[in-house]
Each structure stands twice: as structure tokens, then as C-alpha cells.
Enzyme design. Structure first.
Site, PDB file in Angstrom:
ATOM      1  N   GLY A   1       2.817  50.269  72.742  1.00 40.11           N
ATOM      2  CA  GLY A   1       4.275  50.178  72.780  1.00 40.11           C
ATOM      3  C   GLY A   1       4.781  50.352  74.211  1.00 40.11           C
ATOM      4  O   GLY A   1       3.991  50.515  75.148  1.00 40.11           O
ATOM      5  N   GLN A   2       6.092  50.299  74.362  1.00 38.80           N
ATOM      6  CA  GLN A   2       6.676  50.418  75.711  1.00 38.80           C
ATOM      7  C   GLN A   2       6.236  51.725  76.391  1.00 38.80           C
ATOM      8  O   GLN A   2       5.727  51.719  77.513  1.00 38.80           O
ATOM      9  CB  GLN A   2       8.208  50.430  75.627  1.00 38.80           C
ATOM     10  CG  GLN A   2       8.849  49.172  75.107  1.00 38.80           C
ATOM     11  CD  GLN A   2      10.361  49.211  75.324  1.00 38.80           C
ATOM     12  OE1 GLN A   2      10.877  48.669  76.304  1.00 38.80           O
ATOM     13  NE2 GLN A   2      11.083  49.841  74.427  1.00 38.80           N
ATOM     14  N   VAL A   3       6.439  52.829  75.690  1.00 31.82           N
ATOM     15  CA  VAL A   3       6.118  54.133  76.276  1.00 31.82           C
ATOM     16  C   VAL A   3       4.609  54.365  76.268  1.00 31.82           C
ATOM     17  O   VAL A   3       4.037  54.863  77.241  1.00 31.82           O
ATOM     18  CB  VAL A   3       6.868  55.258  75.519  1.00 31.82           C
ATOM     19  CG1 VAL A   3       6.481  56.627  76.059  1.00 31.82           C
ATOM     20  CG2 VAL A   3       8.386  55.054  75.636  1.00 31.82           C
TER      21      VAL A   3
ATOM     22  N   THR B   1      14.918  60.788  69.582  1.00 31.43           N
ATOM     23  CA  THR B   1      15.961  59.842  69.929  1.00 31.43           C
ATOM     24  C   THR B   1      17.371  60.439  69.878  1.00 31.43           C
ATOM     25  O   THR B   1      17.613  61.394  69.116  1.00 31.43           O
ATOM     26  CB  THR B   1      15.889  58.644  68.946  1.00 31.43           C
ATOM     27  OG1 THR B   1      17.059  57.847  69.074  1.00 31.43           O
ATOM     28  CG2 THR B   1      15.780  59.099  67.495  1.00 31.43           C
TER      29      THR B   1
ATOM     30  N   ALA C   1       5.915  54.743  66.562  1.00 37.20           N
ATOM     31  CA  ALA C   1       7.054  55.012  65.675  1.00 37.20           C
ATOM     32  C   ALA C   1       7.498  53.717  65.028  1.00 37.20           C
ATOM     33  O   ALA C   1       7.197  52.626  65.518  1.00 37.20           O
ATOM     34  CB  ALA C   1       8.217  55.617  66.470  1.00 37.20           C
TER      35      ALA C   1
ATOM     36  N   THR D   1      10.281  51.634  64.994  1.00 40.33           N
ATOM     37  CA  THR D   1      11.436  51.550  65.904  1.00 40.33           C
ATOM     38  C   THR D   1      12.396  50.402  65.574  1.00 40.33           C
ATOM     39  O   THR D   1      13.381  50.212  66.290  1.00 40.33           O
ATOM     40  CB  THR D   1      10.960  51.377  67.368  1.00 40.33           C
ATOM     41  OG1 THR D   1      10.086  50.253  67.435  1.00 40.33           O
ATOM     42  CG2 THR D   1      10.245  52.614  67.869  1.00 40.33           C
TER      43      THR D   1
ATOM     44  N   TYR E   1      16.772  55.133  60.430  1.00 41.45           N
ATOM     45  CA  TYR E   1      15.914  55.439  61.584  1.00 41.45           C
ATOM     46  C   TYR E   1      16.211  56.852  62.099  1.00 41.45           C
ATOM     47  O   TYR E   1      15.291  57.656  62.298  1.00 41.45           O
ATOM     48  CB  TYR E   1      16.160  54.394  62.683  1.00 41.45           C
ATOM     49  CG  TYR E   1      15.506  54.696  64.012  1.00 41.45           C
ATOM     50  CD1 TYR E   1      14.131  54.570  64.176  1.00 41.45           C
ATOM     51  CD2 TYR E   1      16.268  55.107  65.104  1.00 41.45           C
ATOM     52  CE1 TYR E   1      13.530  54.852  65.399  1.00 41.45           C
ATOM     53  CE2 TYR E   1      15.679  55.382  66.336  1.00 41.45           C
ATOM     54  CZ  TYR E   1      14.311  55.256  66.473  1.00 41.45           C
ATOM     55  OH  TYR E   1      13.714  55.531  67.686  1.00 41.45           O
TER      56      TYR E   1
HETATM   57  P1  NDP Z   1       7.868  50.436  70.726  1.00 42.34           P
HETATM   58  O1  NDP Z   1       8.502  49.809  69.539  1.00 42.34           O
HETATM   59  O2  NDP Z   1       7.756  49.693  72.006  1.00 42.34           O
HETATM   60  O3  NDP Z   1       6.424  50.970  70.347  1.00 42.34           O
HETATM   61  C1  NDP Z   1       6.165  51.605  69.142  1.00 42.34           C
HETATM   62  C2  NDP Z   1       4.695  51.446  68.871  1.00 42.34           C
HETATM   63  O4  NDP Z   1       4.411  52.067  67.609  1.00 42.34           O
HETATM   64  C3  NDP Z   1       4.256  49.969  68.759  1.00 42.34           C
HETATM   65  O5  NDP Z   1       3.103  49.773  69.547  1.00 42.34           O
HETATM   66  C4  NDP Z   1       3.972  49.834  67.265  1.00 42.34           C
HETATM   67  O6  NDP Z   1       2.967  48.912  67.015  1.00 42.34           O
HETATM   68  C5  NDP Z   1       3.517  51.218  66.930  1.00 42.34           C
HETATM   69  N1  NDP Z   1       3.548  51.431  65.487  1.00 42.34           N
HETATM   70  C6  NDP Z   1       4.511  51.122  64.611  1.00 42.34           C
HETATM   71  N2  NDP Z   1       4.133  51.433  63.354  1.00 42.34           N
HETATM   72  C7  NDP Z   1       2.877  51.955  63.475  1.00 42.34           C
HETATM   73  C8  NDP Z   1       1.942  52.455  62.556  1.00 42.34           C
HETATM   74  N3  NDP Z   1       2.189  52.471  61.233  1.00 42.34           N
HETATM   75  N4  NDP Z   1       0.760  52.916  63.023  1.00 42.34           N
HETATM   76  C9  NDP Z   1       0.478  52.881  64.347  1.00 42.34           C
HETATM   77  N5  NDP Z   1       1.321  52.417  65.265  1.00 42.34           N
HETATM   78  C10 NDP Z   1       2.512  51.954  64.822  1.00 42.34           C
HETATM   79  O7  NDP Z   1       8.654  51.801  70.924  1.00 42.34           O
HETATM   80  P2  NDP Z   1       8.940  52.621  72.274  1.00 42.34           P
HETATM   81  O8  NDP Z   1       7.725  52.692  73.123  1.00 42.34           O
HETATM   82  O9  NDP Z   1      10.200  52.116  72.853  1.00 42.34           O
HETATM   83  O10 NDP Z   1       9.254  54.040  71.619  1.00 42.34           O
HETATM   84  C11 NDP Z   1       8.454  55.201  71.882  1.00 42.34           C
HETATM   85  C12 NDP Z   1       9.121  56.396  71.254  1.00 42.34           C
HETATM   86  O11 NDP Z   1      10.430  56.569  71.801  1.00 42.34           O
HETATM   87  C13 NDP Z   1       9.324  56.306  69.736  1.00 42.34           C
HETATM   88  O12 NDP Z   1       9.103  57.572  69.173  1.00 42.34           O
HETATM   89  C14 NDP Z   1      10.797  55.934  69.576  1.00 42.34           C
HETATM   90  O13 NDP Z   1      11.321  56.394  68.338  1.00 42.34           O
HETATM   91  C15 NDP Z   1      11.398  56.664  70.759  1.00 42.34           C
HETATM   92  N6  NDP Z   1      12.647  56.106  71.232  1.00 42.34           N
HETATM   93  C16 NDP Z   1      12.718  54.768  71.603  1.00 42.34           C
HETATM   94  C17 NDP Z   1      13.905  54.228  72.041  1.00 42.34           C
HETATM   95  C18 NDP Z   1      14.024  52.783  72.417  1.00 42.34           C
HETATM   96  O14 NDP Z   1      15.103  52.380  72.884  1.00 42.34           O
HETATM   97  N7  NDP Z   1      12.979  51.976  72.279  1.00 42.34           N
HETATM   98  C19 NDP Z   1      15.123  55.049  72.168  1.00 42.34           C
HETATM   99  C20 NDP Z   1      14.936  56.426  71.773  1.00 42.34           C
HETATM  100  C21 NDP Z   1      13.730  56.911  71.347  1.00 42.34           C
HETATM  101  P3  NDP Z   1       3.331  47.421  66.537  1.00 42.34           P
HETATM  102  O15 NDP Z   1       4.001  46.770  67.723  1.00 42.34           O
HETATM  103  O16 NDP Z   1       2.008  46.867  66.176  1.00 42.34           O
HETATM  104  O17 NDP Z   1       4.272  47.569  65.376  1.00 42.34           O
END
Ligand code: NDP
Length: 300
Positions: free
Chosen positions: A10-12, A105, A64, A66, A129
Site C-alpha cells: 500500500g501507499q504507507v 484516521t 486496511a 481503505t 470506515y
Molecule cells: P492503501 O489503500 O494504499 O493500502 C492498504 C493496503 O492494505 C493495500 O496494499 C491493500 O491491498 C491491503 N489490504 C486490504 N485488505 C487486505 C487484507 N484483507 N489483507 C491484507 N492486506 C489487505 O492505504 P494507505 O497506505 O493509504 O493506508 C495506510 C493506513 O493509513 C491504513 O490504516 C489507513 O486506514 C490509514 N489512513 C489512510 C488514509 C488515506 O488517505 N489513504 C487517511 C487516514 C488514514 P490490496 O491493494 O491488495 O487491496
């Protein structure tokens, strides 16, 4: 130090791969992985078994559910991934005496008012969410494990799709853009969050007293509308061909732009606790956005 990183793509998560590397051995476990260990947050029990088997010193959960709008119609999955799985991980971490780093969040709040909220402010999520993310926080705190929960907002990264890229694409196609102007927050770089996480962990492993929940966002504040104007001004200055420039971005109220999930209007987060306890300086949101744009567009 052995670090188990969940959600490494994911992004983070992607930035955490880089930032955590100097701290020790990083085991990056994606949802589907060939090694046989479960990295799927939809399977909390199997995930806890993975933590028990690998016995990491630190679990960093960057995974997460998201998809904020999709979650409105998929509450059970969102709850399993955002709440039950972090809870199961936390209980496994509590039993082994390690640390859990988790991201949350601004959506745990209702977004009323116009002042920044600190970590003690009453929560009141207004979306599935937000409710599932809050439940995840609460299960982690209830587990008794040592933890760092970082509440952040409006995350951007050069890798993958994000708001700035969407604005650039639309501005290349259209003469005029409308963007909500009454949601206020701080765009925060995934790279900044990852660096903050590594910094906090270095302190945490020698001082268990820092366990807790922290607001972690870039400095300053902006509406989505002015964020879009900033992105287009940056791009135009660098010669990117756009049909719509910053003056062609028009504000619209959130209530006139209905979405399945309600969004908080006031996403301002007070970062005093994080900055003081960890001796951190948080840069203005513009510096992170400009750097991300330069990287995403391959421009100086
Ligand atoms: P991303 O959506 O970029 O990344 C989330 C990652 O979680 C993806 O790689 C996704 O994989 C993975 N994922 C989802 N479902 C599952 C699962 N069942 N098992 C394993 N992996 C899974 O999110 P961010 O990096 O932006 O977010 C990081 C954190 O920051 C999260 O906790 C989010 O709630 C929080 N946050 C994010 C914000 C935002 O603006 N993005 C704002 C505030 C908080 P796949 O792509 O394959 O689904």
C-alpha cells in the site's frame, strides 16, 4: 530487531519497507504470499497464528480496508479487516511482549467545528470506515499490548493513484473542475509517515512509556479545492500541458456532492503530543505534496 510488516504494497506500506530497513530484519507479508504464512486481514485467527509462529519484536500493520465508499455496503469485511484483525494481532503481540504499530484516521471523528482535535477529543465516526477503524483502535488498546497508533489524514504517495494525480488527469481533459471546498485537513505523505514511524520505534524500544495513540499529519491545513489549485499551479509552472489551470477550479459544498460515505468536514488534527514527546518537526503539507508530484511526474 525482527519486524513483521503487513500491507507492504500500500501507499504507507511501500514507504515503510524503505524506512524500517535500517532497524532490523523486515518480513514483508502481503495478503497473498508464497511463504505459507497468512498475511490476510480477512482471516484474523490465521494472522494471529502467523504472529505466534514468527514471534517478531514489532508488528507494523499498514494494511486496511481503505475503500471508504465501498465499505458502506461491505461493513462485515471492513469490520473484520479494520477491527477484528488488528485486535487479534494485538492480543498475539501482548502475549509475546512485542510492539504493535498501527495506523488510524481522522475519520474516527465527526468533523464538527473548526478547531484541531487532540488525542483526547471525543470520537464520533460518521461512516462505516470510521467506525471500523475506531473499533480497531479500541481493540488494540484493550489488548494491553505496547502500541503506537498513528492517526493520520489525506495520505498521498508517488506510487499508485491519488487525489493529485486525479486532478492532473482531469485538468488535462476538462476546462473546468469542481472540488469540495468545505473539508479541511492536511495532506500527509506516506514517506513522512514511514519516517515518523521508524523514528518513533527507535524511541519505543528503549522507552515503553511512549506507548499510546498519536496524531501524525503534516503541518498546515487546506481544503480539497485549494489542494487541487496548488497541484495545478505546481504543474503549470513546470510546463505540464493542462486545459484547466488553478483558476478553473471551482469550489463546491460537500452537501452538493453526495457520496455513499459521509466525510468529516473538519479533519484538523493537533500534533503537539507527537512533536513534543518524540522531538519531531513536521513539515508543511506543501513540501511533501511538491516532492510527491516531482517524483510522480518525473519533474524537478
Ligand atoms: P492503501 O489503500 O494504499 O493500502 C492498504 C493496503 O492494505 C493495500 O496494499 C491493500 O491491498 C491491503 N489490504 C486490504 N485488505 C487486505 C487484507 N484483507 N489483507 C491484507 N492486506 C489487505 O492505504 P494507505 O497506505 O493509504 O493506508 C495506510 C493506513 O493509513 C491504513 O490504516 C489507513 O486506514 C490509514 N489512513 C489512510 C488514509 C488515506 O488517505 N489513504 C487517511 C487516514 C488514514 P490490496 O491493494 O491488495 O487491496
Amino acid at each position: 530487531m525482527k519486524i513483521l510488516l503487513l500491507g507492504p504494497d500500500g501507499q504507507v506500506g511501500w514507504e515503510l519497507r524503505r524506512a524500517l530497513a535500517p532497524l532490523g530484519e523486515v518480513i514483508a507479508l502481503a495478503r497473498d504470499n508464497p511463504a505459507g504464512h497468512c498475511g490476510d486481514l480477512a482471516r484474523p485467527d490465521a494472522l494471529a497464528a502467523t504472529v505466534n509462529a514468527l514471534r517478531p519484536d514489532v508488528v507494523v500493520n499498514a494494511a486496511a480496508y481503505t475503500a471508504v465508499d465501498k465499505a458502506e455496503g461491505d461493513a462485515d469485511t471492513a469490520r473484520t479487516v479494520n477491527a477484528e484483525a488488528p485486535g487479534a494481532i494485538a492480543r498475539a503481540v501482548a502475549a509475546s511482549g512485542g510492539w504493535l504499530v498501527h495506523f488510524s484516521t481522522d475519520y474516527v471523528f465527526d468533523g464538527s467545528g473548526d478547531q484541531p482535535r487532540d488525542e483526547t477529543a471525543p470520537t464520533g465516526p460518521i461512516s462505516v470506515y470510521g467506525r471500523t477503524k475506531l473499533a480497531g483502535e479500541e481493540l488494540i488498546r484493550a489488548s494491553g499490548c505496547r502500541h503506537l497508533i498513528l492517526r493520520t489524514s489525506w495520505v498521498h504517495a508517488a506510487r499508485g493513484g491519488n487525489f493529485a494525480r486525479t486532478m492532473l488527469r482531469l485538468a488535462a481533459e476538462r476546462d473546468r473542475l469542481t472540488v469540495v471546498d468545505d473539508q479541511i485537513g492536511a495532506p500527509t505523505g506516506a514517506d513522512l509517515l514511514a519516517d515518523i514511524t521508524a523514528h518513533m520505534l527507535r524511541r519505543a524500544v528503549v522507552d515503553a512509556g511512549v506507548s499510546g495513540t498519536y496524531n501524525a499529519v503534516a503541518a498546515g491545513e487546506v481544503s480539497w479545492c485549494d489542494y487541487a489549485r496548488h497541484v495545478l499551479a505546481w504543474a503549470r509552472q513546470r510546463g505540464v500541458a493542462l486545459k484547466a489551470g488553478p483558476d478553473a477550479v471551482h469550489g463546491i459544498r460537500t452537501r452538493d456532492y453526495p457520496t455513499p460515505a459521509a466525510r468529516p468536514l473538519n479533519s484538523r488534527l493537533d500534533t503537539t503530543l507527537l512533536r513534543h514527546r518524540f522531538d519531531l518537526h513536521l513539515p508543511d503539507w506543501r513540501s511533501g505534496v511538491d516532492r510527491m508530484l516531482g517524483e510522480a511526474l518525473n519533474l524537478p
